[in-house]
Design an enzyme around this catalytic site. Structure first.
Site, PDB file in Angstrom:
ATOM      1  N   ASP A   1      -3.758  -9.781  13.313  1.00  0.00           N
ATOM      2  CA  ASP A   1      -3.923  -8.372  13.693  1.00  0.00           C
ATOM      3  C   ASP A   1      -2.948  -8.118  14.849  1.00  0.00           C
ATOM      4  OD1 ASP A   1      -4.680  -5.915  14.833  1.00  0.00           O
ATOM      5  OD2 ASP A   1      -6.707  -6.126  14.027  1.00  0.00           O
ATOM      6  N   ILE A   2      -1.826  -7.520  14.505  1.00  0.00           N
ATOM      7  CA  ILE A   2      -0.723  -7.385  15.475  1.00  0.00           C
ATOM      8  C   ILE A   2      -1.166  -6.545  16.674  1.00  0.00           C
ATOM      9  CG2 ILE A   2       1.680  -6.649  15.762  1.00  0.00           C
ATOM     10  CD1 ILE A   2       1.908  -6.886  12.640  1.00  0.00           C
TER      11      ILE A   2
ATOM     12  N   LYS B   1     -10.676  -3.074  19.349  1.00  0.00           N
ATOM     13  CA  LYS B   1      -9.340  -3.649  19.518  1.00  0.00           C
ATOM     14  C   LYS B   1      -8.880  -3.593  20.973  1.00  0.00           C
ATOM     15  CE  LYS B   1      -7.665  -2.988  14.816  1.00  0.00           C
ATOM     16  NZ  LYS B   1      -6.514  -3.371  13.996  1.00  0.00           N
TER      17      LYS B   1
ATOM     18  N   ASP C   1      -4.087  -6.423   5.534  1.00  0.00           N
ATOM     19  CA  ASP C   1      -5.033  -7.278   6.253  1.00  0.00           C
ATOM     20  C   ASP C   1      -5.024  -8.704   5.712  1.00  0.00           C
ATOM     21  OD1 ASP C   1      -5.907  -5.349   8.050  1.00  0.00           O
ATOM     22  OD2 ASP C   1      -7.301  -4.500   6.598  1.00  0.00           O
TER      23      ASP C   1
ATOM     24  N   ASN D   1       0.851  -1.196   0.000  1.00  0.00           N
ATOM     25  CA  ASN D   1       0.000   0.000   0.000  1.00  0.00           C
ATOM     26  C   ASN D   1       0.883   1.239   0.000  1.00  0.00           C
ATOM     27  OD1 ASN D   1       0.472   0.893   2.861  1.00  0.00           O
ATOM     28  ND2 ASN D   1      -0.324  -1.154   3.251  1.00  0.00           N
TER      29      ASN D   1
ATOM     30  N   LYS E   1       7.684 -17.300 -11.323  1.00  0.00           N
ATOM     31  CA  LYS E   1       6.943 -16.109 -11.753  1.00  0.00           C
ATOM     32  C   LYS E   1       5.667 -16.523 -12.490  1.00  0.00           C
ATOM     33  CE  LYS E   1       7.507 -11.815 -14.201  1.00  0.00           C
ATOM     34  NZ  LYS E   1       7.905 -11.429 -15.543  1.00  0.00           N
TER      35      LYS E   1
ATOM     36  N   LYS F   1     -13.265   1.418  16.408  1.00  0.00           N
ATOM     37  CA  LYS F   1     -12.052   0.605  16.256  1.00  0.00           C
ATOM     38  C   LYS F   1     -11.274   0.526  17.569  1.00  0.00           C
ATOM     39  CE  LYS F   1     -10.275   0.422  12.161  1.00  0.00           C
ATOM     40  NZ  LYS F   1      -9.656   0.811  10.895  1.00  0.00           N
TER      41      LYS F   1
HETATM   42  N1  CTP Z   1      -2.865  -3.202  12.531  1.00  0.00           N
HETATM   43  C1  CTP Z   1      -2.064  -4.228  12.968  1.00  0.00           C
HETATM   44  N2  CTP Z   1      -2.100  -5.435  12.340  1.00  0.00           N
HETATM   45  C2  CTP Z   1      -2.915  -5.655  11.289  1.00  0.00           C
HETATM   46  C3  CTP Z   1      -3.745  -4.599  10.842  1.00  0.00           C
HETATM   47  C4  CTP Z   1      -3.676  -3.380  11.488  1.00  0.00           C
HETATM   48  O1  CTP Z   1      -1.292  -4.033  13.921  1.00  0.00           O
HETATM   49  N3  CTP Z   1      -2.934  -6.819  10.715  1.00  0.00           N
HETATM   50  C5  CTP Z   1      -2.860  -1.926  13.243  1.00  0.00           C
HETATM   51  C6  CTP Z   1      -2.335  -0.777  12.427  1.00  0.00           C
HETATM   52  O2  CTP Z   1      -0.948  -0.611  12.620  1.00  0.00           O
HETATM   53  C7  CTP Z   1      -3.131   0.403  12.961  1.00  0.00           C
HETATM   54  C8  CTP Z   1      -4.475  -0.229  13.296  1.00  0.00           C
HETATM   55  O3  CTP Z   1      -4.200  -1.595  13.536  1.00  0.00           O
HETATM   56  O4  CTP Z   1      -2.607   0.885  14.175  1.00  0.00           O
HETATM   57  C9  CTP Z   1      -5.429  -0.097  12.166  1.00  0.00           C
HETATM   58  O5  CTP Z   1      -6.505  -0.935  12.392  1.00  0.00           O
HETATM   59  P1  CTP Z   1      -7.215  -1.779  11.242  1.00  0.00           P
HETATM   60  O6  CTP Z   1      -8.451  -2.342  11.839  1.00  0.00           O
HETATM   61  O7  CTP Z   1      -6.367  -2.772  10.613  1.00  0.00           O
HETATM   62  O8  CTP Z   1      -7.436  -0.682  10.208  1.00  0.00           O
HETATM   63  P2  CTP Z   1      -7.932  -0.960   8.857  1.00  0.00           P
HETATM   64  O9  CTP Z   1      -7.095  -1.935   8.108  1.00  0.00           O
HETATM   65  O10 CTP Z   1      -8.113   0.384   8.277  1.00  0.00           O
HETATM   66  O11 CTP Z   1      -9.250  -1.698   9.323  1.00  0.00           O
HETATM   67  P3  CTP Z   1     -10.565  -1.938   8.599  1.00  0.00           P
HETATM   68  O12 CTP Z   1     -10.132  -2.347   7.256  1.00  0.00           O
HETATM   69  O13 CTP Z   1     -11.171  -3.001   9.423  1.00  0.00           O
HETATM   70  O14 CTP Z   1     -11.219  -0.612   8.734  1.00  0.00           O
END
Ligand code: CTP
Length: 398
Positions: free
Chosen positions: A302-303, A337, A275, A206, A285, A333
């Site tokens: 989700d870390i 979380k 995600d 991204n 390839k 959110k």
């Molecule tokens: N984060 C994380 N690990 C992931 C995804 C996100 O640690 N696999 C952390 C990001 O670093 C940020 C926060 O979670 O601090 C963002 O939340 P997230 O729910 O992942 O945001 P989006 O991806 O925007 O969520 P959604 O698509 O559900 O809106």
């Protein structure tokens, strides 16, 4: 031992009205037992007299155009160089690497930390040229103190007032490790985008630049925290004094964070973690044999949520990049979380967010939401560090 005792500080003064505060700054430095030499720019002399600075204990070094090596001598002598006030002009000259007077040549020739206390009209401070110069300098490790907000000499009200001498002194104390509010705190910061490989040549990622996370790591380290920065691929150098662990994928990032879980007091998740990742990473390839292509993606860990689920758990800070009703989505959110603080930022506004140098954030905790005005990421990072300090349980060892 008092943190400034015997420290050699070169104070560079440039031509802003805030220069009238510098005799007080010198007096405070001398009271703290620092040794002070002063270099005045030509225009600074219109605002403060060399005699006043000498009277409070500074040695004023003249900008002689002679055969000597005054700039090199000073550059080697200094334990730190502080420019206060730092005008928009000197910031632009430092950013450009100018060497056309004693002050700039000395800055170019030194390995000592360089600290600046900007002072200017608020519109000059917000001008994209000044913003870009500050971002460039911060990226090179220049430390900023201020500017403060408030009434300005020009009659305006806003950001651009030089920080008070006490704050400038505080920054030097932090620099030399005495007064860091985060001393003894182990902080882990994630930053940048992750890259999820599909085959040896391609993958999913991204547009995150990593700037926000890197700036936060630097700001936390400035307050004395031991910072581990776990970063996806970026073009950024490791901030000074920060331990950088480069990773590529979300799973690698998760493993690197998990390895710190026993010692972590503070976790800041600034990374834009993918995600999902491709279910299989192809060894060869991928060839364009078919007209359509379906890739099966599986969820990444989700870390942030995993860290928030630890007992005992570190103080956790997350980011929420959102579109539309940013605040409502970010509040949900934070609660979902189970984290302490969430920093929400719109990514559907021009000029702020993902890849740029500026950001506009809403800070949300259990009880409050505060919308901040758009500002450079380096400044937002410093303000966030202060907010974290206010809320962090005092787990630091003395
Ligand atoms: N984060 C994380 N690990 C992931 C995804 C996100 O640690 N696999 C952390 C990001 O670093 C940020 C926060 O979670 O601090 C963002 O939340 P997230 O729910 O992942 O945001 P989006 O991806 O925007 O969520 P959604 O698509 O559900 O809106």
């Amino acid at each position: 031992m008092p943190p400034l005792r015997g420290r050699r500080v070169v104070l560079g003064i440039t031509g802003g009205v805030a220069a009238y505060k510098t005799p007080e700054l010198v007096r405070r430095l001398r009271t703290a037992e620092a040794v002070v030499r002063v270099v005045l720019s030509r225009s600074a002399r219109q605002f403060v007299a060399a005699g006043a600075l000498a009277a409070v204990g500074a040695e004023v070094v003249e900008d002689h155009r002679g055969p000597g090596m005054v700039h090199i001598d000073l550059a080697r002598w200094a334990d730190a160089i502080v420019i206060a006030p730092a005008t928009a002009h000197v910031l632009s000259r430092l950013a450009a690497g100018a060497a056309d007077d004693l002050l700039t040549t000395m800055c170019l020739a030194t390995e000592a930390p360089l600290c600046v206390a900007p002072a200017m009209n608020r519109i000059m401070w917000m001008n994209p040229a000044t913003r870009a110069n500050c971002a460039l300098l911060a990226g090179r490790g220049v430390r900023f103190v201020g500017p403060d907000e408030g009434a300005q000499a020009c009659g305006d009200n806003g950001p651009g007032r030089m920080s008070e001498p006490g704050e400038i002194l505080g920054m030097l104390e932090r620099l030399w490790g005495a007064a860091g509010a985060l001393r003894g705190i182990n902080a882990v910061v994630t930053a940048g985008a992750t890259y999820e490989a599909l085959d040896p040549a391609r993958g999913f990622t991204n547009r995150s630049s990593g700037k926000m996370g890197y700036a936060l790591a630097a700001a936390l380290a400035d307050h004395g925290a031991a910072v581990t920065l776990i970063s996806g691929p970026t073009a950024l150098p490791a901030p000074p004094g920060v331990h950088l662990i480069p990773v590529t994928s979300a799973c690698q990032m998760r493993d690197a964070v998990w390895a710190c879980r026993g010692t972590m007091d503070l976790f800041v998740a600034a990374a834009a973690v993918a995600d999902y990742r491709p279910q299989t990473v192809l060894a060869d390839k991928l060839k364009k044999d078919a007209h359509t292509l379906t890739v099966t993606l599986v969820r990444n860990p989700d870390i942030l949520a995993e860290v928030a689920g630890l007992t005992p758990r570190p103080f956790t800070v997350g980011f929420a990049a959102e579109t539309g009703d940013v605040e409502t989505k970010a509040r949900a959110k934070r609660a979902r979380k189970g984290i302490d603080l969430i920093v929400a930022n719109p990514i559907d506004e021009a000029g702020v967010g993902f890849a740029g140098d500026d950001n506009r954030v809403i800070l949300i905790d259990k009880d409050h939401a505060a919308a901040w005005t758009a500002a450079p990421k380096t400044e937002i990072a410093r303000a966030l560090a202060r907010e974290i300090i206010k809320r962090l349980p005092r787990t630091a060892s003395p």
